[in-house]
Write an enzyme that holds these catalytic residues in place. Sequence first.
Site, PDB file in Angstrom:
ATOM      1  N   ASN A  91      -9.995  -0.978  -2.393  1.00  0.00           N
ATOM      2  CA  ASN A  91      -8.588  -0.712  -2.082  1.00  0.00           C
ATOM      3  C   ASN A  91      -7.734  -1.257  -3.223  1.00  0.00           C
ATOM      4  OD1 ASN A  91      -5.945  -0.880  -1.131  1.00  0.00           O
ATOM      5  ND2 ASN A  91      -6.542  -1.509   0.935  1.00  0.00           N
TER       6      ASN A  91
ATOM      7  N   HIS B  77      -3.986   6.890   1.182  1.00  0.00           N
ATOM      8  CA  HIS B  77      -4.161   5.569   0.563  1.00  0.00           C
ATOM      9  C   HIS B  77      -5.560   5.079   0.925  1.00  0.00           C
ATOM     10  CE1 HIS B  77      -4.129   1.387  -0.205  1.00  0.00           C
ATOM     11  NE2 HIS B  77      -4.038   1.055   1.062  1.00  0.00           N
TER      12      HIS B  77
ATOM     13  N   CYS C 256       0.824  -1.226   0.000  1.00  0.00           N
ATOM     14  CA  CYS C 256       0.000   0.000   0.000  1.00  0.00           C
ATOM     15  C   CYS C 256       0.852   1.267   0.000  1.00  0.00           C
ATOM     16  CB  CYS C 256      -0.930   0.009   1.198  1.00  0.00           C
ATOM     17  SG  CYS C 256      -1.959  -1.456   1.247  1.00  0.00           S
TER      18      CYS C 256
END
Length: 349
Positions: A306, A276, A114
């Site tokens: 995501n 993020h 991430c």
Amino acid sequence: MPQTKIAGIGYYVPANIVSNNDLTKYMDTSDEWIQERTGIKERRYADRTGETTTTMGVEAARIAMERAGVTAQDIDFIIFATLSPDYYFPGCGVLLQRAMQMREIGALDIRNQCSGFVYALSVADQFIKTGMYKNILVVGSEKHSFGLDFTTRGRNVSVIFGDGAGAVVLQPTDNPGQGILSTHLHSDGADAELLAMYNPGTHANHWKETAYAHFNEAPIGDMFLSHRMIDDAQIFPYMDGPAVFKKAVLKFPEVIMEALSANGLQPSDINMLIPHQANLRISQFVQQKMGLRDDQVYNNIQQYGNTTAASIPIALCEAWEKGLVREGDLVCLAAFGSGFTWGSALIRW
Ligand code: UT7
């Protein structure tokens, strides 16, 4: 010394929209649970055989390069961030170099999940500042849908992730008021196994004494890849969601404050925070903790889920396309994820 500016930005998401209700066909979950716990309404899944992590990265790169006014021949370095590469090796960087018929330039792959895009941006920033390269292509891309457990067993992970890609072209600028002001990178491997995909791998359960306390028994690690691993679904990502959540809401504000302090700025100076897109609840918690207004934070996890290394460039590009990021704005990028790794970047647009 020149600063690094984002000269062009682009993103690509697959056409196939998968709603929360679509997922209920495969696992015991609900639209209500997913929206309440994550904010996600839908995500995109790549065409199973027609699209790869690299090809989506190429699509995003084409747009970023066109907007920067550069051709494939102008790019002098590639940095590709992903956790879902086309091959175990070689990395996606060389596949993109081939697909875009670039010169025999360097291609670096980044495996920071991430935080991959922020890490990639930081590496590129150093190369530009020292004058080594003039046009660096940074790509974040993921094809998660190819490697998730779509049974009820894997639901805490599989409902969250989506596919897509984002890219930027970075160039030097002599305008001291423009570009990347600073980047800040961190890691703490103490909890490496809390969000991880163990197999296939070479770990051979070497870390079991310290690392697998949360498992009743250690994951299978007797071979690189075995039938047992496949039968026991130990080839999919593992995540202790609540533990990751708790750490994320601590580290996001910390690393954003670190970036602001390093530049003598404060939260009220931020025009746009692009966190993020891990979970809408995490972004909201960070926003509240930092005292930011709704118009200072951009979220699009509702539409895309995501997308790991791609989430920041996709969100940044979308915000820019909507006119929410303008010249002179102070933009803060911040990420936290598997590793754990986390980081931030402050950019004067
Ligand atoms: O980007 C990388 C970094 N990742 C993150 O930042 C993720 C951080 N963590 C999270 O976002 C959240 O922890 C999750 C969204 C993953 C999970 O939400 P949660 O509120 O922490 O739920 P939980 O894992 O504590 O599970 C609560 C319950 C459990 O059932 P029981 O044991 O209470 O009966 C789960 O089995 O929810 C159940 N559950 C589900 N139910 C319906 C877990 N996943 C699902 C699902 N649908 N998809």
